[in-house]
Design a protein around this motif. Structure first.
Motif, PDB file in Angstrom:
ATOM      1  N   GLU A  77       0.824  -1.204   0.000  1.00 28.45           N
ATOM      2  CA  GLU A  77       0.000   0.000   0.000  1.00 28.45           C
ATOM      3  C   GLU A  77       0.860   1.257   0.000  1.00 28.45           C
ATOM      4  OE1 GLU A  77      -2.658  -0.447   3.269  1.00 28.45           O
ATOM      5  OE2 GLU A  77      -3.883  -1.964   2.262  1.00 28.45           O
ATOM      6  N   ARG A  78       2.019   1.180   0.665  1.00 27.49           N
ATOM      7  CA  ARG A  78       2.929   2.333   0.694  1.00 27.49           C
ATOM      8  C   ARG A  78       3.412   2.689  -0.708  1.00 27.49           C
ATOM      9  NH1 ARG A  78       5.322   6.211   0.545  1.00 27.49           N
ATOM     10  NH2 ARG A  78       6.774   7.194   2.000  1.00 27.49           N
ATOM     11  N   LEU A  79       3.578   1.682  -1.551  1.00 27.87           N
ATOM     12  CA  LEU A  79       4.034   1.921  -2.919  1.00 27.87           C
ATOM     13  C   LEU A  79       2.872   2.089  -3.912  1.00 27.87           C
ATOM     14  CD1 LEU A  79       7.050  -0.532  -3.213  1.00 27.87           C
ATOM     15  CD2 LEU A  79       7.050   1.883  -2.626  1.00 27.87           C
ATOM     16  N   GLY A  80       1.648   2.007  -3.435  1.00 29.26           N
ATOM     17  CA  GLY A  80       0.499   2.175  -4.318  1.00 29.26           C
ATOM     18  C   GLY A  80       0.310   1.033  -5.298  1.00 29.26           C
ATOM     19  N   LEU A  81       0.792  -0.150  -4.960  1.00 25.84           N
ATOM     20  CA  LEU A  81       0.787  -1.249  -5.927  1.00 25.84           C
ATOM     21  C   LEU A  81      -0.599  -1.732  -6.328  1.00 25.84           C
ATOM     22  CD1 LEU A  81       3.813  -3.343  -4.598  1.00 25.84           C
ATOM     23  CD2 LEU A  81       3.785  -1.553  -6.318  1.00 25.84           C
ATOM     24  N   VAL A  84      -2.179   0.438  -8.994  1.00 27.04           N
ATOM     25  CA  VAL A  84      -1.517   0.317 -10.292  1.00 27.04           C
ATOM     26  C   VAL A  84      -2.063  -0.875 -11.062  1.00 27.04           C
ATOM     27  CG1 VAL A  84       0.680  -0.204 -11.429  1.00 27.04           C
ATOM     28  CG2 VAL A  84       0.596   1.503  -9.610  1.00 27.04           C
ATOM     29  N   GLU A  85      -2.219  -2.001 -10.385  1.00 30.48           N
ATOM     30  CA  GLU A  85      -2.675  -3.194 -11.093  1.00 30.48           C
ATOM     31  C   GLU A  85      -4.087  -3.017 -11.631  1.00 30.48           C
ATOM     32  OE1 GLU A  85      -2.312  -7.943 -11.001  1.00 30.48           O
ATOM     33  OE2 GLU A  85      -2.309  -6.955  -9.054  1.00 30.48           O
ATOM     34  N   ARG A  86      -4.949  -2.370 -10.884  1.00 26.69           N
ATOM     35  CA  ARG A  86      -6.312  -2.155 -11.398  1.00 26.69           C
ATOM     36  C   ARG A  86      -6.272  -1.327 -12.680  1.00 26.69           C
ATOM     37  NH1 ARG A  86     -10.025   1.852 -10.809  1.00 26.69           N
ATOM     38  NH2 ARG A  86      -8.967   2.860  -9.065  1.00 26.69           N
ATOM     39  N   HIS A  87      -5.441  -0.290 -12.706  1.00 31.13           N
ATOM     40  CA  HIS A  87      -5.337   0.533 -13.915  1.00 31.13           C
ATOM     41  C   HIS A  87      -4.740  -0.252 -15.075  1.00 31.13           C
ATOM     42  CE1 HIS A  87      -6.655   4.482 -12.578  1.00 31.13           C
ATOM     43  NE2 HIS A  87      -5.951   4.353 -11.472  1.00 31.13           N
ATOM     44  N   VAL A  88      -3.765  -1.115 -14.795  1.00 32.45           N
ATOM     45  CA  VAL A  88      -3.144  -1.919 -15.848  1.00 32.45           C
ATOM     46  C   VAL A  88      -4.197  -2.725 -16.592  1.00 32.45           C
ATOM     47  CG1 VAL A  88      -1.719  -3.980 -16.225  1.00 32.45           C
ATOM     48  CG2 VAL A  88      -0.813  -2.071 -14.900  1.00 32.45           C
ATOM     49  N   HIS A 226       7.040  -4.756 -16.167  1.00 30.37           N
ATOM     50  CA  HIS A 226       6.228  -5.533 -15.227  1.00 30.37           C
ATOM     51  C   HIS A 226       6.645  -5.276 -13.795  1.00 30.37           C
ATOM     52  CE1 HIS A 226       5.233  -9.150 -12.831  1.00 30.37           C
ATOM     53  NE2 HIS A 226       4.150  -9.225 -13.591  1.00 30.37           N
ATOM     54  N   GLY A 227       7.943  -5.288 -13.525  1.00 27.40           N
ATOM     55  CA  GLY A 227       8.453  -4.888 -12.222  1.00 27.40           C
ATOM     56  C   GLY A 227       8.615  -5.987 -11.194  1.00 27.40           C
ATOM     57  N   ASP A 228       8.122  -7.201 -11.494  1.00 23.73           N
ATOM     58  CA  ASP A 228       8.271  -8.305 -10.542  1.00 23.73           C
ATOM     59  C   ASP A 228       8.229  -9.622 -11.303  1.00 23.73           C
ATOM     60  OD1 ASP A 228       8.622  -9.534  -8.100  1.00 23.73           O
ATOM     61  OD2 ASP A 228       6.510  -9.497  -7.562  1.00 23.73           O
ATOM     62  N   LEU A 229       9.067  -9.737 -12.310  1.00 30.53           N
ATOM     63  CA  LEU A 229       8.964 -10.842 -13.245  1.00 30.53           C
ATOM     64  C   LEU A 229       9.722 -12.068 -12.743  1.00 30.53           C
ATOM     65  CD1 LEU A 229       7.464 -11.010 -15.977  1.00 30.53           C
ATOM     66  CD2 LEU A 229       9.689 -10.858 -17.076  1.00 30.53           C
ATOM     67  N   HIS A 230       9.244 -12.624 -11.633  1.00 31.89           N
ATOM     68  CA  HIS A 230       9.823 -13.877 -11.163  1.00 31.89           C
ATOM     69  C   HIS A 230       9.050 -15.040 -11.781  1.00 31.89           C
ATOM     70  CE1 HIS A 230       6.471 -14.502  -8.387  1.00 31.89           C
ATOM     71  NE2 HIS A 230       6.638 -13.270  -7.937  1.00 31.89           N
ATOM     72  N   SER A 231       9.568 -16.249 -11.595  1.00 35.60           N
ATOM     73  CA  SER A 231       9.021 -17.410 -12.296  1.00 35.60           C
ATOM     74  C   SER A 231       7.568 -17.691 -11.935  1.00 35.60           C
ATOM     75  CB  SER A 231       9.878 -18.647 -12.002  1.00 35.60           C
ATOM     76  OG  SER A 231      10.003 -18.859 -10.601  1.00 35.60           O
ATOM     77  N   ALA A 252       3.248  -4.172  -9.541  1.00 33.64           N
ATOM     78  CA  ALA A 252       4.495  -3.407  -9.413  1.00 33.64           C
ATOM     79  C   ALA A 252       4.916  -2.772 -10.727  1.00 33.64           C
ATOM     80  CB  ALA A 252       5.606  -4.308  -8.890  1.00 33.64           C
ATOM     81  N   ALA A 253       4.017  -2.718 -11.717  1.00 35.30           N
ATOM     82  CA  ALA A 253       4.366  -2.172 -13.028  1.00 35.30           C
ATOM     83  C   ALA A 253       4.780  -0.713 -12.933  1.00 35.30           C
ATOM     84  CB  ALA A 253       3.181  -2.313 -13.980  1.00 35.30           C
ATOM     85  N   THR A 254       5.789  -0.352 -13.710  1.00 40.54           N
ATOM     86  CA  THR A 254       6.271   1.030 -13.769  1.00 40.54           C
ATOM     87  C   THR A 254       6.661   1.357 -15.204  1.00 40.54           C
ATOM     88  OG1 THR A 254       8.569   0.411 -13.327  1.00 40.54           O
ATOM     89  CG2 THR A 254       7.206   0.957 -11.421  1.00 40.54           C
ATOM     90  N   ARG A 255       7.041   2.620 -15.422  1.00 43.94           N
ATOM     91  CA  ARG A 255       7.685   3.007 -16.669  1.00 43.94           C
ATOM     92  C   ARG A 255       9.189   3.086 -16.373  1.00 43.94           C
ATOM     93  NH1 ARG A 255       4.685   8.023 -18.454  1.00 43.94           N
ATOM     94  NH2 ARG A 255       2.985   7.295 -17.131  1.00 43.94           N
ATOM     95  N   ALA A 256       9.969   2.281 -17.060  1.00 45.55           N
ATOM     96  CA  ALA A 256      11.396   2.190 -16.754  1.00 45.55           C
ATOM     97  C   ALA A 256      12.133   1.592 -17.947  1.00 45.55           C
ATOM     98  CB  ALA A 256      11.635   1.339 -15.500  1.00 45.55           C
TER      99      ALA A 256
END
Length: 347
Positions: A77-81, A84-88, A226-231, A252-256
């Motif tokens: 929640e601190r990072l607004g995650l 973000v996912e709902r908007h994605v 994506h920001g958290d692309l683990h297996s 955790a998606a961002t522009r980067a």
């Protein structure tokens, strides 16, 4: 609505009230956890869910509940995650490519406990859950091809109107990650005697240069990351002949810079990361010409530093130490192999 629930899944009672969820109050649902994917559940409708006069609807959905651990919830929640996912997944949000698909949002709403969102998504990959613990070399190559195709779609063309998609240098994110790494992460690193000496000695310098690192990863050209692309977030079609992959968990998606995703994938792969980086470059330049190997290597080294910083910050933010697991060992080995800490001198 009749449900068969475990105590941990009581929040599922709100499913029938979610806007746009397409779940009727009279439907019988079976809700079961997906092994290996915490807070992710599969919802199976009864066989008559579509019935006479009803439009055909999927019989299986994937539901994401808020984390049960208060520390994890507070961190997200601190990072607004969740937002973000709902908007994605919204109609005007991120779209996939032929090789990388995102699930369609069926419904969303606030959880009955806490303020995190519950998401109801298409179950795109029936038969592929639970996810792989680690990606084989062949699976990794398949994922990198899909990733390059997806990144190329948004390369240097992220819509200006997507203000909901943060960058890594956004003050709220950067201050929290850097502050946590400095205040708690460095102490945890000092206690992790198993870390490579180069990583332990370079961590203080990383803490000092972290704001510049985040700015560099957020500077154009950027793409949707994506920001958290683990297996566990990469799902493969049940039919091996079907091309492409499905990717879940976009909170955790961002522009980067694109190699940020590659660093996360490498930590969860058995493949040689040099070969994956070269494959990523070759696939990317098909659609985005002019990208040099040297520029991508520099971004990749910086992405490895970011992955390490965030993994340590995330763990220490809710009271845990640096995890001594295979993913961290692969990631820190890559830091040493590529002399990534030298990249801090150029920031």
């Amino acid at each position: 609505m009749t449900t068969r629930l475990t105590p941990e899944a009581l929040d599922a009672a709100i499913l029938s009230a979610l806007p746009g969820s397409e779940i009727g109050a009279d439907e019988e649902l079976t809700i079961e956890p997906v092994d290996g994917a915490p807070h992710v559940w599969r919802v199976r409708r009864d066989a008559d869910a579509s019935g006479p006069g009803r439009a055909a609807r999927p019989s299986n959905l994937i539901v994401k509940f808020p984390p049960a651990d208060d520390g994890v919830r507070a961190f997200k929640e601190r990072l607004g995650l969740p937002a973000v996912e709902r908007h994605v997944h919204s109609p005007d949000g991120v779209h996939g490519t032929e090789l990388l698909r995102l699930p369609r949002l069926r419904g969303w709403g606030p959880a009955t406990r806490g303020t995190s969102l519950v998401l109801v998504l298409d179950d795109m990959a029936e038969g592929t859950l639970p996810p792989r613990a680690v990606l084989s070399a062949a699976d990794s190559e398949r994922a990198v091809r899909a990733l390059a195709s997806f990144h190329a779609r948004w390369w240097d063309r992220v819509p200006d109107g997507w203000r909901w998609l943060p960058d890594e240098a956004a003050p709220a994110r950067a201050d929290f990650l850097v502050g946590t790494f400095r205040s708690a992460g460095l102490s945890a690193v000092a206690e992790a005697s198993w870390l490579p000496a180069e990583v332990r000695s370079g961590s203080a310098r990383l803490a000092e240069r972290a704001p510049a690192l985040l700015r560099a990863l957020s500077a154009p050209p950027v793409t949707v990351v994506h920001g958290d692309l683990h297996s566990g977030n990469v799902l493969f079609p049940a039919d091996p002949a079907e091309p492409g992959i499905r990717v879940i968990d976009w909170e955790a998606a961002t522009r980067a810079r694109g190699p940020l995703d590659l660093a996360f994938l490498v930590a969860n792969s058995e493949a040689d990361d040099v070969e994956l980086l070269d494959l990523y470059r070759r696939e990317l330049t098909v659609a985005v010409p002019g990208i040099t190997a040297d520029a991508l290597l520099s971004d990749y080294r910086r992405a490895l530093l970011y992955h390490y910083l965030r993994r340590v910050a995330l763990r220490t933010a809710y009271g845990a130490g640096v995890p001594d697991d295979a993913a961290v060992r692969r990631a820190t080995a890559a830091l040493v192999r590529h002399h990534a800490f030298d990249e801090l001198d150029a920031l």
